[in-house]
Design a protein around this motif. Structure first.
Motif, PDB file in Angstrom:
ATOM      1  N   VAL A   1       0.803  -1.225   0.000  1.00  0.00           N
ATOM      2  CA  VAL A   1       0.000   0.000   0.000  1.00  0.00           C
ATOM      3  C   VAL A   1       0.840   1.281   0.000  1.00  0.00           C
ATOM      4  N   SER A   2       1.970   1.279   0.682  1.00  0.00           N
ATOM      5  CA  SER A   2       2.693   2.551   0.869  1.00  0.00           C
ATOM      6  C   SER A   2       3.050   3.223  -0.456  1.00  0.00           C
ATOM      7  N   PRO A   3       2.784   4.537  -0.536  1.00  0.00           N
ATOM      8  CA  PRO A   3       3.176   5.278  -1.735  1.00  0.00           C
ATOM      9  C   PRO A   3       4.671   5.583  -1.781  1.00  0.00           C
TER      10      PRO A   3
ATOM     11  N   GLY B   1      10.631   2.867  -2.187  1.00  0.00           N
ATOM     12  CA  GLY B   1      11.918   2.501  -1.587  1.00  0.00           C
ATOM     13  C   GLY B   1      12.126   2.967  -0.156  1.00  0.00           C
ATOM     14  N   ARG B   2      11.440   4.012   0.290  1.00  0.00           N
ATOM     15  CA  ARG B   2      11.693   4.558   1.629  1.00  0.00           C
ATOM     16  C   ARG B   2      10.661   4.084   2.657  1.00  0.00           C
ATOM     17  N   SER B   3       9.799   3.200   2.226  1.00  0.00           N
ATOM     18  CA  SER B   3       8.689   2.786   3.087  1.00  0.00           C
ATOM     19  C   SER B   3       9.111   1.778   4.150  1.00  0.00           C
ATOM     20  N   HIS B   4       8.713   2.023   5.375  1.00  0.00           N
ATOM     21  CA  HIS B   4       8.987   1.087   6.474  1.00  0.00           C
ATOM     22  C   HIS B   4       8.116  -0.165   6.341  1.00  0.00           C
ATOM     23  N   SER B   5       6.863   0.013   5.963  1.00  0.00           N
ATOM     24  CA  SER B   5       5.979  -1.165   5.869  1.00  0.00           C
ATOM     25  C   SER B   5       6.412  -2.074   4.721  1.00  0.00           C
ATOM     26  N   ARG B   6       6.910  -1.479   3.632  1.00  0.00           N
ATOM     27  CA  ARG B   6       7.393  -2.309   2.513  1.00  0.00           C
ATOM     28  C   ARG B   6       8.674  -3.058   2.904  1.00  0.00           C
ATOM     29  N   ARG B   7       9.546  -2.375   3.655  1.00  0.00           N
ATOM     30  CA  ARG B   7      10.789  -3.028   4.100  1.00  0.00           C
ATOM     31  C   ARG B   7      10.448  -4.220   5.002  1.00  0.00           C
TER      32      ARG B   7
ATOM     33  N   THR C   1       1.031  -1.891   5.001  1.00  0.00           N
ATOM     34  CA  THR C   1       0.344  -0.601   4.847  1.00  0.00           C
ATOM     35  C   THR C   1       0.822   0.446   5.855  1.00  0.00           C
ATOM     36  N   PRO C   2       0.855   1.702   5.457  1.00  0.00           N
ATOM     37  CA  PRO C   2       0.998   2.768   6.445  1.00  0.00           C
ATOM     38  C   PRO C   2      -0.308   2.943   7.203  1.00  0.00           C
ATOM     39  N   VAL C   3      -0.226   3.593   8.358  1.00  0.00           N
ATOM     40  CA  VAL C   3      -1.418   4.115   9.030  1.00  0.00           C
ATOM     41  C   VAL C   3      -1.591   5.543   8.538  1.00  0.00           C
ATOM     42  N   HIS C   4      -2.730   5.853   7.985  1.00  0.00           N
ATOM     43  CA  HIS C   4      -3.022   7.230   7.591  1.00  0.00           C
ATOM     44  C   HIS C   4      -4.232   7.720   8.378  1.00  0.00           C
ATOM     45  N   ASN C   5      -3.995   8.706   9.197  1.00  0.00           N
ATOM     46  CA  ASN C   5      -5.066   9.260  10.025  1.00  0.00           C
ATOM     47  C   ASN C   5      -5.835   8.171  10.768  1.00  0.00           C
ATOM     48  N   TYR C   6      -5.058   7.388  11.474  1.00  0.00           N
ATOM     49  CA  TYR C   6      -5.524   6.362  12.432  1.00  0.00           C
ATOM     50  C   TYR C   6      -6.109   5.109  11.783  1.00  0.00           C
ATOM     51  N   THR C   7      -6.143   5.063  10.457  1.00  0.00           N
ATOM     52  CA  THR C   7      -6.772   3.906   9.832  1.00  0.00           C
ATOM     53  C   THR C   7      -6.112   3.590   8.494  1.00  0.00           C
TER      54      THR C   7
ATOM     55  N   SER D   1       3.532   3.120  11.459  1.00  0.00           N
ATOM     56  CA  SER D   1       2.961   4.396  11.906  1.00  0.00           C
ATOM     57  C   SER D   1       4.059   5.305  12.430  1.00  0.00           C
ATOM     58  N   GLY D   2       3.878   6.586  12.164  1.00  0.00           N
ATOM     59  CA  GLY D   2       4.846   7.573  12.633  1.00  0.00           C
ATOM     60  C   GLY D   2       4.881   7.657  14.142  1.00  0.00           C
ATOM     61  N   GLY D   3       3.732   7.494  14.783  1.00  0.00           N
ATOM     62  CA  GLY D   3       3.623   7.537  16.237  1.00  0.00           C
ATOM     63  C   GLY D   3       3.319   6.157  16.796  1.00  0.00           C
ATOM     64  N   ASN D   4       2.806   6.142  18.037  1.00  0.00           N
ATOM     65  CA  ASN D   4       2.615   4.847  18.725  1.00  0.00           C
ATOM     66  C   ASN D   4       1.143   4.568  19.031  1.00  0.00           C
TER      67      ASN D   4
ATOM     68  N   ALA E   1      -0.904   6.865  23.689  1.00  0.00           N
ATOM     69  CA  ALA E   1      -1.204   6.060  22.497  1.00  0.00           C
ATOM     70  C   ALA E   1      -2.379   6.643  21.723  1.00  0.00           C
ATOM     71  N   GLN E   2      -2.304   6.499  20.393  1.00  0.00           N
ATOM     72  CA  GLN E   2      -3.421   6.875  19.529  1.00  0.00           C
ATOM     73  C   GLN E   2      -4.449   5.737  19.547  1.00  0.00           C
ATOM     74  N   THR E   3      -5.666   6.045  19.163  1.00  0.00           N
ATOM     75  CA  THR E   3      -6.677   4.993  19.033  1.00  0.00           C
ATOM     76  C   THR E   3      -6.497   4.317  17.682  1.00  0.00           C
TER      77      THR E   3
ATOM     78  N   ASN F   1       6.426   4.401  15.705  1.00  0.00           N
ATOM     79  CA  ASN F   1       7.388   5.499  15.915  1.00  0.00           C
ATOM     80  C   ASN F   1       8.372   5.652  14.755  1.00  0.00           C
ATOM     81  N   THR F   2       7.926   5.406  13.540  1.00  0.00           N
ATOM     82  CA  THR F   2       8.839   5.521  12.386  1.00  0.00           C
ATOM     83  C   THR F   2       9.236   6.971  12.115  1.00  0.00           C
ATOM     84  N   ALA F   3       8.434   7.915  12.607  1.00  0.00           N
ATOM     85  CA  ALA F   3       8.700   9.333  12.320  1.00  0.00           C
ATOM     86  C   ALA F   3       9.436  10.025  13.463  1.00  0.00           C
TER      87      ALA F   3
HETATM   88  C1  LIG Z   1      -1.514  11.325   5.203  1.00  0.00           C
HETATM   89  C2  LIG Z   1      -0.754  10.750   6.353  1.00  0.00           C
HETATM   90  C3  LIG Z   1      -1.420  10.463   7.530  1.00  0.00           C
HETATM   91  C4  LIG Z   1      -0.733   9.902   8.602  1.00  0.00           C
HETATM   92  N1  LIG Z   1      -1.419   9.600   9.736  1.00  0.00           N
HETATM   93  C5  LIG Z   1      -0.773   9.034  10.789  1.00  0.00           C
HETATM   94  C6  LIG Z   1      -1.486   8.692  11.984  1.00  0.00           C
HETATM   95  O1  LIG Z   1      -2.686   8.863  12.108  1.00  0.00           O
HETATM   96  N2  LIG Z   1      -0.774   8.146  12.992  1.00  0.00           N
HETATM   97  C7  LIG Z   1       0.567   7.889  12.901  1.00  0.00           C
HETATM   98  O2  LIG Z   1       1.145   7.390  13.871  1.00  0.00           O
HETATM   99  N3  LIG Z   1       1.267   8.206  11.776  1.00  0.00           N
HETATM  100  C8  LIG Z   1       0.617   8.755  10.718  1.00  0.00           C
HETATM  101  N4  LIG Z   1       1.316   9.057   9.572  1.00  0.00           N
HETATM  102  C9  LIG Z   1       2.742   8.675   9.468  1.00  0.00           C
HETATM  103  C10 LIG Z   1       2.917   7.345   8.747  1.00  0.00           C
HETATM  104  O3  LIG Z   1       2.078   6.344   9.288  1.00  0.00           O
HETATM  105  C11 LIG Z   1       4.374   6.869   8.828  1.00  0.00           C
HETATM  106  O4  LIG Z   1       5.211   7.794   8.139  1.00  0.00           O
HETATM  107  C12 LIG Z   1       4.588   5.479   8.273  1.00  0.00           C
HETATM  108  O5  LIG Z   1       5.927   5.097   8.441  1.00  0.00           O
HETATM  109  C13 LIG Z   1       4.210   5.402   6.793  1.00  0.00           C
HETATM  110  O6  LIG Z   1       4.366   4.096   6.308  1.00  0.00           O
HETATM  111  P1  LIG Z   1       5.518   3.784   5.236  1.00  0.00           P
HETATM  112  O7  LIG Z   1       6.824   4.116   5.897  1.00  0.00           O
HETATM  113  O8  LIG Z   1       5.368   2.334   4.948  1.00  0.00           O
HETATM  114  O9  LIG Z   1       5.248   4.648   4.026  1.00  0.00           O
HETATM  115  C14 LIG Z   1       0.662   9.623   8.494  1.00  0.00           C
HETATM  116  C15 LIG Z   1       1.322   9.913   7.295  1.00  0.00           C
HETATM  117  C16 LIG Z   1       0.637  10.474   6.238  1.00  0.00           C
HETATM  118  C17 LIG Z   1       1.374  10.777   4.955  1.00  0.00           C
END
Ligand SMILES: Cc1cc2nc3c(=O)[nH]c(=O)nc-3n(C[C@H](O)[C@H](O)[C@H](O)COP(=O)(O)O)c2cc1C
Length: 208
Positions: free
Chosen positions: A9-11, A14-20, A94-100, A141-144, A150-152, A178-180
């Motif tokens: 899913v990750s856009p 090459g830099r994606s944590h979920s793809r790695r 997949t990344p988490v985008h806005n909690y889902t 996810s960027g956070g935890n 913790a986020q929901t 905590n990838t971010a």
């Molecule tokens: C549009 C968008 C929304 C995001 N929403 C969240 C979020 O709700 N919670 C979170 O912890 N990180 C959030 N992130 C950070 C990503 O989850 C994080 O960078 C993650 O590593 C992305 O996955 P990837 O490395 O596989 O691309 C968001 C990033 C983007 C671009």
């Protein structure tokens, strides 16, 4: 032979944590099973459309009433469902985008979860049609989502509910959190992921 469907899913390619992390899973699976076939469905390389009026009409009408044009509207959905049906197990990275789930993964879900195709409507609710199989969800996810502040989590509960709708109950999840929060934190996330993968023996159901 085991067939595994990988929905990537990750856009960020090459830099994606979920793809790695998914690659780590795939490499370990290839070692564990000599005749593993992988169906790769990359939602960033080939984005899927959102449901439009023509798709919705074709999707909701009785099959007997469908014309050639209606069937053409459902062709992509049929391809994606066919990939899922052909798979003994599924890996979603997949990344988490806005909690889902990111909207690209939601588009895949909207094409796969279809009335009178992958679930039936009954007076007592929806009944899944697909055979059960193992699904592993690798989310970054960027956070935890554990521990302090913790986020929901609306991703895993949602995916479990969606897969149960089509008849798939065996859904496990593993997170990279905590990838971010800096390079060191990202390395720790991948290490923690590897350890949890081994400790919970999450690979075995995928090639069982
Ligand atoms: C549009 C968008 C929304 C995001 N929403 C969240 C979020 O709700 N919670 C979170 O912890 N990180 C959030 N992130 C950070 C990503 O989850 C994080 O960078 C993650 O590593 C992305 O996955 P990837 O490395 O596989 O691309 C968001 C990033 C983007 C671009």
């Amino acid at each position: 032979m085991t067939t595994l469907l990988h929905v990537a899913v990750s856009p960020r390619e090459g830099r994606s944590h979920s793809r790695r992390a998914a690659q780590l899973v795939l490499d370990q699976l290839a070692e564990a099973s000599a005749d593993l076939r992988i169906i790769e469905r990359d939602l960033a390389a080939t984005p899927l459309p959102h449901p439009d009026a023509a798709f919705v009409e074709a999707s909701l009408m009785p099959d007997a009433d469908r014309t050639h044009a209606h069937r053409a509207e459902l062709a992509l959905s049929e391809t994606l469902i066919g990939e899922l049906e052909a798979a003994d197990s599924v890996l979603i990275s997949t990344p988490v985008h806005n909690y889902t789930v990111p909207s690209t993964l939601k588009a895949w879900i909207d094409l796969v979860v279809r009335p009178e195709r992958t679930f039936r409507r009954t007076p007592t609710g929806k009944v899944g049609v697909l055979a059960d199989r193992s699904v592993l969800v690798v989310s970054a996810s960027g956070g935890n989502f554990d521990g302090a502040h913790a986020q929901t989590d609306f991703l895993m509960p949602y995916l479990r509910y969606v897969f149960a709708t089509v008849g798939i109950q065996q859904v496990e999840g593993i997170r990279l959190q905590n990838t971010a929060r800096g390079a060191e934190s990202a390395v720790q996330a991948l290490d923690g992921f590897s350890q949890e993968l081994a400790a919970r023996m999450l690979l075995m159901p995928l090639v069982a």
